[in-house]
Design a protein around this motif. Sequence first.
Motif, PDB file in Angstrom:
ATOM      1  N   MET A 278      -3.354  11.450   2.474  1.00  0.00           N
ATOM      2  CA  MET A 278      -3.041  12.733   1.819  1.00  0.00           C
ATOM      3  C   MET A 278      -1.565  12.737   1.400  1.00  0.00           C
ATOM      4  O   MET A 278      -1.214  13.079   0.266  1.00  0.00           O
ATOM      5  CB  MET A 278      -3.286  13.900   2.790  1.00  0.00           C
ATOM      6  CG  MET A 278      -4.730  14.265   3.052  1.00  0.00           C
ATOM      7  SD  MET A 278      -4.824  15.405   4.476  1.00  0.00           S
ATOM      8  CE  MET A 278      -5.379  16.889   3.677  1.00  0.00           C
ATOM      9  N   ALA A 279      -0.695  12.362   2.342  1.00  0.00           N
ATOM     10  CA  ALA A 279       0.749  12.430   2.077  1.00  0.00           C
ATOM     11  C   ALA A 279       1.178  11.439   0.989  1.00  0.00           C
ATOM     12  O   ALA A 279       2.144  11.685   0.261  1.00  0.00           O
ATOM     13  CB  ALA A 279       1.530  12.179   3.363  1.00  0.00           C
ATOM     14  N   LEU A 280       0.446  10.332   0.870  1.00  0.00           N
ATOM     15  CA  LEU A 280       0.771   9.375  -0.205  1.00  0.00           C
ATOM     16  C   LEU A 280       0.610  10.015  -1.579  1.00  0.00           C
ATOM     17  O   LEU A 280       1.335   9.697  -2.518  1.00  0.00           O
ATOM     18  CB  LEU A 280      -0.114   8.126  -0.109  1.00  0.00           C
ATOM     19  CG  LEU A 280       0.340   7.047   0.865  1.00  0.00           C
ATOM     20  CD1 LEU A 280      -0.734   5.985   1.005  1.00  0.00           C
ATOM     21  CD2 LEU A 280       1.645   6.411   0.423  1.00  0.00           C
ATOM     22  N   VAL A 281      -0.363  10.913  -1.700  1.00  0.00           N
ATOM     23  CA  VAL A 281      -0.592  11.565  -2.994  1.00  0.00           C
ATOM     24  C   VAL A 281       0.314  12.783  -3.159  1.00  0.00           C
ATOM     25  O   VAL A 281       0.965  12.966  -4.188  1.00  0.00           O
ATOM     26  CB  VAL A 281      -2.069  12.014  -3.146  1.00  0.00           C
ATOM     27  CG1 VAL A 281      -2.275  12.702  -4.494  1.00  0.00           C
ATOM     28  CG2 VAL A 281      -3.009  10.845  -2.993  1.00  0.00           C
TER      29      VAL A 281
ATOM     30  N   TRP B  14       0.823  -1.205   0.000  1.00  0.00           N
ATOM     31  CA  TRP B  14       0.000   0.000   0.000  1.00  0.00           C
ATOM     32  C   TRP B  14       0.855   1.252   0.000  1.00  0.00           C
ATOM     33  O   TRP B  14       0.462   2.288  -0.502  1.00  0.00           O
ATOM     34  CB  TRP B  14      -0.958  -0.001   1.194  1.00  0.00           C
ATOM     35  CG  TRP B  14      -2.055  -0.964   0.969  1.00  0.00           C
ATOM     36  CD1 TRP B  14      -2.168  -2.212   1.490  1.00  0.00           C
ATOM     37  CD2 TRP B  14      -3.155  -0.804   0.091  1.00  0.00           C
ATOM     38  NE1 TRP B  14      -3.284  -2.830   1.002  1.00  0.00           N
ATOM     39  CE2 TRP B  14      -3.918  -1.987   0.136  1.00  0.00           C
ATOM     40  CE3 TRP B  14      -3.595   0.231  -0.748  1.00  0.00           C
ATOM     41  CZ2 TRP B  14      -5.075  -2.174  -0.586  1.00  0.00           C
ATOM     42  CZ3 TRP B  14      -4.752   0.038  -1.472  1.00  0.00           C
ATOM     43  CH2 TRP B  14      -5.485  -1.149  -1.382  1.00  0.00           C
ATOM     44  N   ALA B  15       2.045   1.148   0.578  1.00  0.00           N
ATOM     45  CA  ALA B  15       2.896   2.331   0.652  1.00  0.00           C
ATOM     46  C   ALA B  15       3.324   2.796  -0.728  1.00  0.00           C
ATOM     47  O   ALA B  15       3.681   3.943  -0.903  1.00  0.00           O
ATOM     48  CB  ALA B  15       4.116   2.038   1.507  1.00  0.00           C
TER      49      ALA B  15
ATOM     50  N   VAL C  33     -15.570   6.293   4.104  1.00  0.00           N
ATOM     51  CA  VAL C  33     -15.708   7.752   4.260  1.00  0.00           C
ATOM     52  C   VAL C  33     -14.404   8.422   3.828  1.00  0.00           C
ATOM     53  O   VAL C  33     -14.391   9.446   3.139  1.00  0.00           O
ATOM     54  CB  VAL C  33     -16.062   8.107   5.722  1.00  0.00           C
ATOM     55  CG1 VAL C  33     -16.108   9.621   5.925  1.00  0.00           C
ATOM     56  CG2 VAL C  33     -17.384   7.459   6.115  1.00  0.00           C
ATOM     57  N   ARG C  34     -13.295   7.789   4.226  1.00  0.00           N
ATOM     58  CA  ARG C  34     -11.976   8.342   3.864  1.00  0.00           C
ATOM     59  C   ARG C  34     -11.815   8.429   2.353  1.00  0.00           C
ATOM     60  O   ARG C  34     -11.275   9.395   1.823  1.00  0.00           O
ATOM     61  CB  ARG C  34     -10.898   7.451   4.483  1.00  0.00           C
ATOM     62  CG  ARG C  34      -9.549   8.110   4.643  1.00  0.00           C
ATOM     63  CD  ARG C  34      -8.654   7.325   5.563  1.00  0.00           C
ATOM     64  NE  ARG C  34      -8.418   5.964   5.129  1.00  0.00           N
ATOM     65  CZ  ARG C  34      -8.715   4.879   5.836  1.00  0.00           C
ATOM     66  NH1 ARG C  34      -9.265   4.981   7.022  1.00  0.00           N
ATOM     67  NH2 ARG C  34      -8.469   3.660   5.370  1.00  0.00           N
ATOM     68  N   ALA C  35     -12.307   7.419   1.676  1.00  0.00           N
ATOM     69  CA  ALA C  35     -12.200   7.414   0.209  1.00  0.00           C
ATOM     70  C   ALA C  35     -12.923   8.612  -0.385  1.00  0.00           C
ATOM     71  O   ALA C  35     -12.435   9.269  -1.317  1.00  0.00           O
ATOM     72  CB  ALA C  35     -12.772   6.109  -0.346  1.00  0.00           C
ATOM     73  N   MET C  36     -14.101   8.923   0.170  1.00  0.00           N
ATOM     74  CA  MET C  36     -14.866  10.082  -0.319  1.00  0.00           C
ATOM     75  C   MET C  36     -14.157  11.389   0.030  1.00  0.00           C
ATOM     76  O   MET C  36     -14.076  12.299  -0.793  1.00  0.00           O
ATOM     77  CB  MET C  36     -16.276  10.034   0.297  1.00  0.00           C
ATOM     78  CG  MET C  36     -17.163  11.174  -0.071  1.00  0.00           C
ATOM     79  SD  MET C  36     -17.600  11.188  -1.812  1.00  0.00           S
ATOM     80  CE  MET C  36     -18.823   9.860  -1.856  1.00  0.00           C
ATOM     81  N   VAL C  37     -13.627  11.446   1.240  1.00  0.00           N
ATOM     82  CA  VAL C  37     -12.904  12.657   1.673  1.00  0.00           C
ATOM     83  C   VAL C  37     -11.706  12.897   0.750  1.00  0.00           C
ATOM     84  O   VAL C  37     -11.485  14.020   0.269  1.00  0.00           O
ATOM     85  CB  VAL C  37     -12.427  12.497   3.145  1.00  0.00           C
ATOM     86  CG1 VAL C  37     -11.349  13.513   3.502  1.00  0.00           C
ATOM     87  CG2 VAL C  37     -13.619  12.612   4.097  1.00  0.00           C
TER      88      VAL C  37
ATOM     89  N   GLY D 169      -6.512   4.291  -0.623  1.00  0.00           N
ATOM     90  CA  GLY D 169      -7.553   3.267  -0.582  1.00  0.00           C
ATOM     91  C   GLY D 169      -7.081   2.176   0.349  1.00  0.00           C
ATOM     92  O   GLY D 169      -7.208   0.977   0.082  1.00  0.00           O
ATOM     93  N   ILE D 170      -6.492   2.607   1.466  1.00  0.00           N
ATOM     94  CA  ILE D 170      -5.855   1.671   2.398  1.00  0.00           C
ATOM     95  C   ILE D 170      -6.917   1.026   3.299  1.00  0.00           C
ATOM     96  O   ILE D 170      -7.755   1.729   3.877  1.00  0.00           O
ATOM     97  CB  ILE D 170      -4.830   2.422   3.278  1.00  0.00           C
ATOM     98  CG1 ILE D 170      -3.759   3.089   2.397  1.00  0.00           C
ATOM     99  CG2 ILE D 170      -4.177   1.483   4.267  1.00  0.00           C
ATOM    100  CD1 ILE D 170      -2.843   4.021   3.170  1.00  0.00           C
ATOM    101  N   PRO D 171      -6.873  -0.296   3.460  1.00  0.00           N
ATOM    102  CA  PRO D 171      -7.825  -0.940   4.377  1.00  0.00           C
ATOM    103  C   PRO D 171      -7.611  -0.464   5.815  1.00  0.00           C
ATOM    104  O   PRO D 171      -6.464  -0.267   6.239  1.00  0.00           O
ATOM    105  CB  PRO D 171      -7.481  -2.431   4.268  1.00  0.00           C
ATOM    106  CG  PRO D 171      -6.684  -2.572   3.027  1.00  0.00           C
ATOM    107  CD  PRO D 171      -6.001  -1.271   2.779  1.00  0.00           C
ATOM    108  N   ASP D 172      -8.707  -0.300   6.560  1.00  0.00           N
ATOM    109  CA  ASP D 172      -8.602   0.145   7.962  1.00  0.00           C
ATOM    110  C   ASP D 172      -7.679  -0.752   8.778  1.00  0.00           C
ATOM    111  O   ASP D 172      -6.982  -0.288   9.681  1.00  0.00           O
ATOM    112  CB  ASP D 172      -9.997   0.140   8.621  1.00  0.00           C
ATOM    113  CG  ASP D 172     -10.872   1.287   8.134  1.00  0.00           C
ATOM    114  OD1 ASP D 172     -10.328   2.254   7.545  1.00  0.00           O
ATOM    115  OD2 ASP D 172     -12.097   1.216   8.337  1.00  0.00           O
ATOM    116  N   SER D 173      -7.699  -2.046   8.459  1.00  0.00           N
ATOM    117  CA  SER D 173      -6.946  -3.011   9.274  1.00  0.00           C
ATOM    118  C   SER D 173      -5.438  -2.774   9.237  1.00  0.00           C
ATOM    119  O   SER D 173      -4.708  -3.300  10.070  1.00  0.00           O
ATOM    120  CB  SER D 173      -7.248  -4.435   8.795  1.00  0.00           C
ATOM    121  OG  SER D 173      -6.910  -4.545   7.424  1.00  0.00           O
ATOM    122  N   LEU D 174      -4.956  -1.990   8.280  1.00  0.00           N
ATOM    123  CA  LEU D 174      -3.511  -1.764   8.190  1.00  0.00           C
ATOM    124  C   LEU D 174      -3.033  -0.582   9.037  1.00  0.00           C
ATOM    125  O   LEU D 174      -1.838  -0.309   9.114  1.00  0.00           O
ATOM    126  CB  LEU D 174      -3.091  -1.569   6.733  1.00  0.00           C
ATOM    127  CG  LEU D 174      -3.221  -2.826   5.869  1.00  0.00           C
ATOM    128  CD1 LEU D 174      -2.695  -2.574   4.471  1.00  0.00           C
ATOM    129  CD2 LEU D 174      -2.499  -4.001   6.497  1.00  0.00           C
TER     130      LEU D 174
END
Length: 197
Positions: free
Chosen positions: A64-67, A9-10, A34-38, A15-20
């Motif tokens: 955010m920082a990933l992008v 994912w890094a 919700v995060r995906a929409m935000v 689109g990171i799963p919550d479990s990570l």
Amino acid sequence: MRERSLQRWAFETPGIPDSLFVRDEEVPMTKEEVRAMVISKLRLREGQDVLDVGCGTGSVTVEMALVTGYAVGIDENEKAIELTKTNADNFKVNIKLIQGHAPDVMRDLDKFDRIFIGGGSDMLESILEESMMHLKEGGRIVLDAIQLETATRAISIMSTKMDVEVTQITISKGMRTKTGTAMLARNPVFIISGELK
Ligand SMILES: C[S@@+](CC[C@H](N)C(=O)[O-])C[C@H]1O[C@@H](n2cnc3c(N)ncnc32)[C@H](O)[C@@H]1O
């Protein structure tokens, strides 16, 4: 297994799963749908200056920082700052964290292209006023709210200077039962997005 997932994912899109994410029951986290929409409503691009007010677990800060390549997170809770740092380290993203109360700690900051407000509803008016003053030309503010009153307060403040879009989403998650899949509904969430006029 978890380490392999983090690495994958890094280096891929958000689109990171919550479990990570490393979590703590005392610190809330914006859930992945919700995060995906935000993240979508923030309209992020590489190189933008971005701020997450009330970073909590850091899930939005990390995405955010990933992008963009870099993000600033604010939270008044020491545990939230620690968690956000842990999650940013795990995903190897570059962030700066400020522990303190918004909007006070925002006053000395430079301007941003994008600001997400995920906490601080008791200080909503002043956080929004400070955020609008800290936006670059063409900048966007996105906030999420559970309560109708928070959403309507945000709409009326943001509308003074911004073109505002209101989105409400209601997520249901499938749960396996003996006979099939039952959908469990979560609270509706308002996502208010504004762009400077
Ligand atoms: C719902 S959580 C944010 C969740 C976060 N978006 C995530 O994905 O983990 C709200 C956070 O805002 C913080 N907060 C609330 N009011 C604040 C304020 N005035 N200044 C700074 N942080 C605040 C809380 O400590 C909490 O960690």
